[in-house]
Design a protein around this motif. Structure first.
Motif, mmCIF file in Angstrom:
data_model
loop_
_atom_site.group_PDB
_atom_site.id
_atom_site.type_symbol
_atom_site.label_atom_id
_atom_site.label_comp_id
_atom_site.label_asym_id
_atom_site.label_seq_id
_atom_site.Cartn_x
_atom_site.Cartn_y
_atom_site.Cartn_z
ATOM 1 N N ALA A 77 0.830 -1.197 0.000
ATOM 2 C CA ALA A 77 0.000 0.000 0.000
ATOM 3 C C ALA A 77 0.870 1.255 0.000
ATOM 4 C CB ALA A 77 -0.927 0.000 1.215
ATOM 5 N N GLN A 78 1.981 1.231 0.742
ATOM 6 C CA GLN A 78 2.886 2.381 0.771
ATOM 7 C C GLN A 78 3.470 2.653 -0.611
ATOM 8 O OE1 GLN A 78 3.554 4.545 3.087
ATOM 9 N NE2 GLN A 78 2.476 3.584 4.776
ATOM 10 N N GLN A 79 3.789 1.585 -1.346
ATOM 11 C CA GLN A 79 4.339 1.764 -2.690
ATOM 12 C C GLN A 79 3.312 2.408 -3.616
ATOM 13 O OE1 GLN A 79 5.752 -2.083 -3.878
ATOM 14 N NE2 GLN A 79 7.766 -1.754 -2.975
ATOM 15 N N GLN A 107 15.810 17.225 -17.483
ATOM 16 C CA GLN A 107 14.420 16.780 -17.512
ATOM 17 C C GLN A 107 14.389 15.308 -17.114
ATOM 18 O OE1 GLN A 107 12.385 17.429 -21.209
ATOM 19 N NE2 GLN A 107 10.703 16.083 -20.662
ATOM 20 N N MET A 108 13.655 14.986 -16.062
ATOM 21 C CA MET A 108 13.570 13.607 -15.569
ATOM 22 C C MET A 108 12.770 12.765 -16.568
ATOM 23 S SD MET A 108 14.350 11.399 -13.256
ATOM 24 C CE MET A 108 14.881 12.262 -11.802
ATOM 25 N N GLU A 109 13.337 11.665 -17.004
ATOM 26 C CA GLU A 109 12.676 10.762 -17.943
ATOM 27 C C GLU A 109 12.008 9.595 -17.226
ATOM 28 O OE1 GLU A 109 12.313 11.133 -21.230
ATOM 29 O OE2 GLU A 109 13.381 13.038 -21.177
ATOM 30 N N LEU A 110 12.623 9.125 -16.152
ATOM 31 C CA LEU A 110 12.096 7.985 -15.410
ATOM 32 C C LEU A 110 12.541 8.114 -13.957
ATOM 33 C CD1 LEU A 110 10.701 5.177 -15.455
ATOM 34 C CD2 LEU A 110 12.949 4.208 -15.944
ATOM 35 N N SER A 111 11.630 7.942 -13.032
ATOM 36 C CA SER A 111 11.956 8.040 -11.611
ATOM 37 C C SER A 111 11.257 6.907 -10.865
ATOM 38 C CB SER A 111 11.523 9.389 -11.048
ATOM 39 O OG SER A 111 11.820 9.467 -9.681
ATOM 40 N N GLU A 112 12.003 5.825 -10.570
ATOM 41 C CA GLU A 112 11.434 4.667 -9.886
ATOM 42 C C GLU A 112 11.959 4.515 -8.463
ATOM 43 O OE1 GLU A 112 10.602 1.732 -13.667
ATOM 44 O OE2 GLU A 112 12.258 1.277 -12.326
ATOM 45 N N VAL A 162 14.070 3.697 14.056
ATOM 46 C CA VAL A 162 15.025 4.122 13.030
ATOM 47 C C VAL A 162 14.233 4.872 11.965
ATOM 48 C CG1 VAL A 162 16.688 3.379 11.292
ATOM 49 C CG2 VAL A 162 16.500 2.123 13.448
ATOM 50 N N LYS A 163 14.650 6.127 11.692
ATOM 51 C CA LYS A 163 14.039 6.931 10.631
ATOM 52 C C LYS A 163 15.143 7.389 9.686
ATOM 53 C CE LYS A 163 9.846 8.903 12.518
ATOM 54 N NZ LYS A 163 9.090 10.118 12.771
ATOM 55 N N ALA A 164 14.819 7.425 8.415
ATOM 56 C CA ALA A 164 15.769 7.888 7.401
ATOM 57 C C ALA A 164 14.996 8.618 6.310
ATOM 58 C CB ALA A 164 16.531 6.702 6.813
ATOM 59 N N GLU A 165 15.696 9.540 5.654
ATOM 60 C CA GLU A 165 15.051 10.303 4.579
ATOM 61 C C GLU A 165 15.930 10.271 3.332
ATOM 62 O OE1 GLU A 165 13.041 14.659 3.686
ATOM 63 O OE2 GLU A 165 14.244 14.384 5.486
ATOM 64 N N ARG A 166 15.339 9.818 2.239
ATOM 65 C CA ARG A 166 16.025 9.858 0.945
ATOM 66 C C ARG A 166 15.493 11.067 0.202
ATOM 67 N NH1 ARG A 166 14.822 5.080 -1.605
ATOM 68 N NH2 ARG A 166 16.466 4.038 -0.475
ATOM 69 N N ARG A 167 16.367 12.022 -0.007
ATOM 70 C CA ARG A 167 15.981 13.283 -0.648
ATOM 71 C C ARG A 167 16.248 13.198 -2.157
ATOM 72 N NH1 ARG A 167 19.386 14.820 3.965
ATOM 73 N NH2 ARG A 167 17.971 15.253 5.661
ATOM 74 N N PRO A 168 15.559 14.007 -2.938
ATOM 75 C CA PRO A 168 15.824 14.009 -4.381
ATOM 76 C C PRO A 168 17.223 14.553 -4.663
ATOM 77 C CG PRO A 168 14.119 15.603 -3.820
ATOM 78 C CD PRO A 168 14.481 14.889 -2.556
#
Length: 143
Positions: free
Chosen positions: A15-17, A80-85, A66-72
């Motif tokens: 569900a999170q995905q 120009q972003m073509e694909l972001s998975e 445990v918390k972590a953040e993945r930033r752009p």
């Protein structure tokens, strides 16, 4: 001994995905392994692409968070972003630790996108031998 089981964890992960990235108020789950290695428990979290300074580890009583953040990745204006998975946002995991673990001596290492926590078993929880003494007579207790 290390954590409570949650039968809906896989459903929550899927569900999170679908919902999208996590936020600090509603973080996404992160995959982990947990095992015993001699006199310590080892917990490993997959956090690829997360800088070490974006990882927060807290212990309150017997609750490990445990918390972590993945930033752009910073992009130039002409990119120009073509694909972001790759998922971005906040990831979190809470584990209930047994009273037999020594939360004062947890060690944390971060290498190649894997956060490894080593939690020693408390001395009071380790098995020990008790010697049996042989008495040389009766002892009276007076009071």
């Amino acid at each position: 001994m290390l954590m409570r089981t949650d039968p809906f964890r896989e459903l929550d992960r899927l569900a999170q995905q679908l919902v999208g990235p996590g936020t600090w108020s509603k973080p996404s789950a992160m995959p982990m392994d947990a095992y015993r290695d001699g006199d310590e428990y080892v917990v490993a979290f997959d956090l690829p692409g997360v800088p070490a300074d974006a990882i927060d580890i807290d212990v309150e009583r017997n609750m490990l968070t445990v918390k972590a953040e993945r930033r752009p990745v910073a992009k130039a204006d002409h990119v120009q972003m073509e694909l972001s998975e790759r998922p971005l946002g906040v990831f979190s995991r809470q584990i209930v630790l047994a009273d037999t673990l020594d939360t004062e001596r947890i060690q944390a290492d971060y290498d190649a996108g894997v956060l490894t926590l080593r939690i020693p078993i408390a001395e009071r929880a380790k098995p020990r031998k008790i010697s049996v003494g042989v008495g040389s007579g009766h002892k009276e207790i007076s009071g």
